[in-house]
Design a protein around this motif. Sequence first.
Motif, mmCIF file in Angstrom:
data_model
loop_
_atom_site.group_PDB
_atom_site.id
_atom_site.type_symbol
_atom_site.label_atom_id
_atom_site.label_comp_id
_atom_site.label_asym_id
_atom_site.label_seq_id
_atom_site.Cartn_x
_atom_site.Cartn_y
_atom_site.Cartn_z
ATOM 1 N N THR A 49 0.788 -1.231 0.000
ATOM 2 C CA THR A 49 0.000 0.000 0.000
ATOM 3 C C THR A 49 0.819 1.280 0.000
ATOM 4 O OG1 THR A 49 -0.140 -0.030 2.434
ATOM 5 C CG2 THR A 49 -1.884 -1.159 1.214
ATOM 6 N N LYS A 50 2.049 1.251 0.499
ATOM 7 C CA LYS A 50 2.822 2.476 0.661
ATOM 8 C C LYS A 50 3.636 2.795 -0.593
ATOM 9 C CE LYS A 50 1.756 3.362 5.022
ATOM 10 N NZ LYS A 50 1.081 4.584 5.473
ATOM 11 N N THR A 51 3.886 4.080 -0.783
ATOM 12 C CA THR A 51 4.750 4.532 -1.868
ATOM 13 C C THR A 51 5.853 5.410 -1.298
ATOM 14 O OG1 THR A 51 4.875 5.818 -3.915
ATOM 15 C CG2 THR A 51 3.218 6.489 -2.307
ATOM 16 N N SER A 52 7.023 5.393 -1.913
ATOM 17 C CA SER A 52 8.146 6.184 -1.426
ATOM 18 C C SER A 52 8.369 7.438 -2.269
ATOM 19 C CB SER A 52 9.424 5.337 -1.411
ATOM 20 O OG SER A 52 9.721 4.876 -2.715
ATOM 21 N N THR A 53 7.490 7.705 -3.228
ATOM 22 C CA THR A 53 7.652 8.887 -4.074
ATOM 23 C C THR A 53 7.150 10.130 -3.345
ATOM 24 O OG1 THR A 53 5.508 8.486 -5.113
ATOM 25 C CG2 THR A 53 7.447 7.557 -6.192
ATOM 26 N N PRO A 54 7.731 11.294 -3.625
ATOM 27 C CA PRO A 54 7.265 12.526 -2.981
ATOM 28 C C PRO A 54 5.797 12.785 -3.317
ATOM 29 C CG PRO A 54 9.372 12.888 -4.086
ATOM 30 C CD PRO A 54 8.881 11.545 -4.514
ATOM 31 N N PRO A 55 5.039 13.368 -2.400
ATOM 32 C CA PRO A 55 3.635 13.692 -2.675
ATOM 33 C C PRO A 55 3.525 14.738 -3.772
ATOM 34 C CG PRO A 55 4.339 14.597 -0.562
ATOM 35 C CD PRO A 55 5.436 13.717 -1.029
ATOM 36 N N PRO A 56 2.415 14.761 -4.515
ATOM 37 C CA PRO A 56 2.275 15.677 -5.660
ATOM 38 C C PRO A 56 2.508 17.146 -5.326
ATOM 39 C CG PRO A 56 0.539 14.024 -5.694
ATOM 40 C CD PRO A 56 1.263 13.845 -4.400
ATOM 41 N N HIS A 57 2.099 17.591 -4.118
ATOM 42 C CA HIS A 57 2.224 19.010 -3.802
ATOM 43 C C HIS A 57 3.696 19.443 -3.734
ATOM 44 C CE1 HIS A 57 3.514 18.681 0.446
ATOM 45 N NE2 HIS A 57 2.747 17.608 0.497
ATOM 46 N N LEU A 58 4.615 18.530 -3.445
ATOM 47 C CA LEU A 58 6.029 18.895 -3.421
ATOM 48 C C LEU A 58 6.512 19.286 -4.815
ATOM 49 C CD1 LEU A 58 6.310 17.989 -0.457
ATOM 50 C CD2 LEU A 58 8.463 16.913 -1.086
ATOM 51 N N TYR A 59 5.994 18.618 -5.833
ATOM 52 C CA TYR A 59 6.386 18.953 -7.201
ATOM 53 C C TYR A 59 5.875 20.338 -7.596
ATOM 54 C CZ TYR A 59 7.894 14.126 -7.978
ATOM 55 O OH TYR A 59 8.555 12.919 -7.920
ATOM 56 N N ARG A 60 4.748 20.721 -7.034
ATOM 57 C CA ARG A 60 4.205 22.045 -7.342
ATOM 58 C C ARG A 60 4.956 23.152 -6.602
ATOM 59 N NH1 ARG A 60 -0.680 19.064 -6.611
ATOM 60 N NH2 ARG A 60 -0.937 19.950 -4.515
ATOM 61 N N GLN A 61 5.398 22.862 -5.389
ATOM 62 C CA GLN A 61 5.974 23.897 -4.539
ATOM 63 C C GLN A 61 7.502 23.966 -4.600
ATOM 64 O OE1 GLN A 61 4.449 22.992 -0.638
ATOM 65 N NE2 GLN A 61 2.319 23.289 -1.230
ATOM 66 N N PHE A 62 8.157 22.885 -5.008
ATOM 67 C CA PHE A 62 9.614 22.811 -4.969
ATOM 68 C C PHE A 62 10.164 22.271 -6.285
ATOM 69 C CE2 PHE A 62 8.171 22.537 -0.613
ATOM 70 C CZ PHE A 62 9.065 23.345 0.086
ATOM 71 N N ILE A 63 11.456 22.437 -6.451
ATOM 72 C CA ILE A 63 12.154 21.740 -7.525
ATOM 73 C C ILE A 63 12.479 20.347 -7.020
ATOM 74 C CG2 ILE A 63 14.235 21.691 -8.942
ATOM 75 C CD1 ILE A 63 14.352 24.749 -8.638
ATOM 76 N N VAL A 64 11.998 19.337 -7.692
ATOM 77 C CA VAL A 64 12.208 17.948 -7.285
ATOM 78 C C VAL A 64 12.952 17.237 -8.410
ATOM 79 C CG1 VAL A 64 11.130 15.783 -6.590
ATOM 80 C CG2 VAL A 64 10.098 17.965 -5.908
ATOM 81 N N GLU A 65 14.150 16.777 -8.101
ATOM 82 C CA GLU A 65 14.961 16.071 -9.089
ATOM 83 C C GLU A 65 15.207 14.652 -8.604
ATOM 84 O OE1 GLU A 65 18.325 18.751 -9.183
ATOM 85 O OE2 GLU A 65 17.578 19.661 -11.037
ATOM 86 N N ARG A 66 15.033 13.705 -9.488
ATOM 87 C CA ARG A 66 15.216 12.296 -9.155
ATOM 88 C C ARG A 66 16.432 11.760 -9.903
ATOM 89 N NH1 ARG A 66 13.860 7.051 -10.909
ATOM 90 N NH2 ARG A 66 13.056 5.664 -9.276
ATOM 91 N N ARG A 67 17.262 11.022 -9.192
ATOM 92 C CA ARG A 67 18.411 10.372 -9.808
ATOM 93 C C ARG A 67 18.588 8.995 -9.185
ATOM 94 N NH1 ARG A 67 23.082 12.249 -6.336
ATOM 95 N NH2 ARG A 67 22.196 13.743 -4.870
ATOM 96 N N LEU A 68 19.397 8.182 -9.799
ATOM 97 C CA LEU A 68 19.633 6.830 -9.294
ATOM 98 C C LEU A 68 21.047 6.714 -8.763
ATOM 99 C CD1 LEU A 68 17.927 4.573 -11.974
ATOM 100 C CD2 LEU A 68 17.130 5.019 -9.657
ATOM 101 N N LYS A 69 21.188 6.012 -7.645
ATOM 102 C CA LYS A 69 22.500 5.718 -7.052
ATOM 103 C C LYS A 69 22.529 4.220 -6.797
ATOM 104 C CE LYS A 69 26.374 7.142 -4.980
ATOM 105 N NZ LYS A 69 27.405 7.938 -5.649
ATOM 106 N N THR A 70 23.300 3.518 -7.590
ATOM 107 C CA THR A 70 23.336 2.048 -7.531
ATOM 108 C C THR A 70 21.915 1.494 -7.662
ATOM 109 O OG1 THR A 70 23.318 2.053 -5.096
ATOM 110 C CG2 THR A 70 25.467 2.017 -6.189
#
Length: 325
Positions: free
Chosen positions: A52-73
Motif C-alpha cells: 500500500t505504501k509509496t516512497s515517491t514525494p507527494p504531488p504538492h512537493l512537485y508544485r511547490q519545490f524543484i524535485v529532481e530524481r536520480r539513481l544511485k546504484t
Amino acid sequence: PPSPLLFLVPPHSPTMRSLTSYLLPWYVWYYYKPSMQSSGALRARISRERKTKTSTPPPHLYRQFIVERRLKTLFPIYDISPKSEAPHSCRILYLHGGNFLFDINSFHWAFVAAMAERLNAVVTVPIYPLGPEVTLYEMYDMVQPLHDEMASCLDDDTPIFTVGDSAGACMALVLTQRALAEGGVASTRLVLTTPVVDSSLTNPETRRMAGADPWLGIPGIEETLRLACPGSNPKDPVISPLYGDMTDLPPTMVLTAEYDLLSPDTRRFVKKARAHGCDIEHVEGPGMIHAWPILPFHEGYEAREAIFQWLEDACIEDASYMSYD
C-alpha cells in the motif's frame, strides 16, 4: 501495556502543552503500538505496507519545490530545493526513520519540505533499500558512498548537514563514525532526532520505559534485529552506535522525548560523547513521544524550529568565515 491515560498526566515541566500533545499519543498507540508488540504483528505490517505504501514525494512537493530524481546504484535519490534564484545556504542529507523496515512517509516529506524552505537548502533524500529484503550492513554499504561524496564535496562552499530521525538518526551517526574511521570527513553538523543508539536492550531503564512508550515496543525491536541483522551481535557499532568511536564527531544536536523507550540509552550517548570532547546540543522533550519533531502539532513545530535555527547559525558562521577568508 499500561493505558495511554498516563499521557493525560501533566509532564514534569511546568510549561503548558497543547491539547494535541495529549491526544496524539492515543492516535499513535492505536495505529502503531500493536505492530511493535509481537513478531507476527510486525511481519504483518511489513507485508501490508509493501502493498500500500509509496516512497515517491507527494504531488504538492512537485508544485511547490524543484524535485529532481536520480539513481544511485540500486535506489533512487530525490533532491528537493526551493523555487528560488537565491544561492542555497546549505545542503542536507536527510535519512528517514521507519525501523529500517518501512518506507518514508508523509510526515517525513513534510519535514523535508520545511527544511528546504526554511533554510533555502537542497535536501537530498535517499530512498534506501529496507529489511528484511536487505540486511542493515548492505543498507550502509549502499548509502555510505552518498554520504562520503556529499561530506567531502570540494566544489561547493555551502555547509553540508546530515539529519535523521529514529532509525535514520542511527544511520546518520553510523555513516559519520564509519567515514571518520576510514580517515574521511564528516558533515558540518549532525541532527539526531530520537535516535536508535543501542539495540541490545540491556539497559534496565529501557525496558522500564517500554510500557510508557505509545509507539515502540521491545518485541518489535527484537524482531527488527532478527529481520534486518540476522545472527549479528546487537552491540556491533553498526547496529548500536553507542559502542562506536565518538572521537571527532562534528557538532551534534540530539533530541530525546520523555515517553520514548530509546531515550535512556540516548542520554547515555550524550554523556559518553561529551566525555570524549564532542560538542553536543541536547534538547529534551518533556511529555513528548518518539520522533515528535516531525509530527504536525505545536510542540513538533517548535522543535523543528529549534533544529532549523541551530543549522542556520552554522550557515551564518560558515558564511562569515568564508567572507573573512
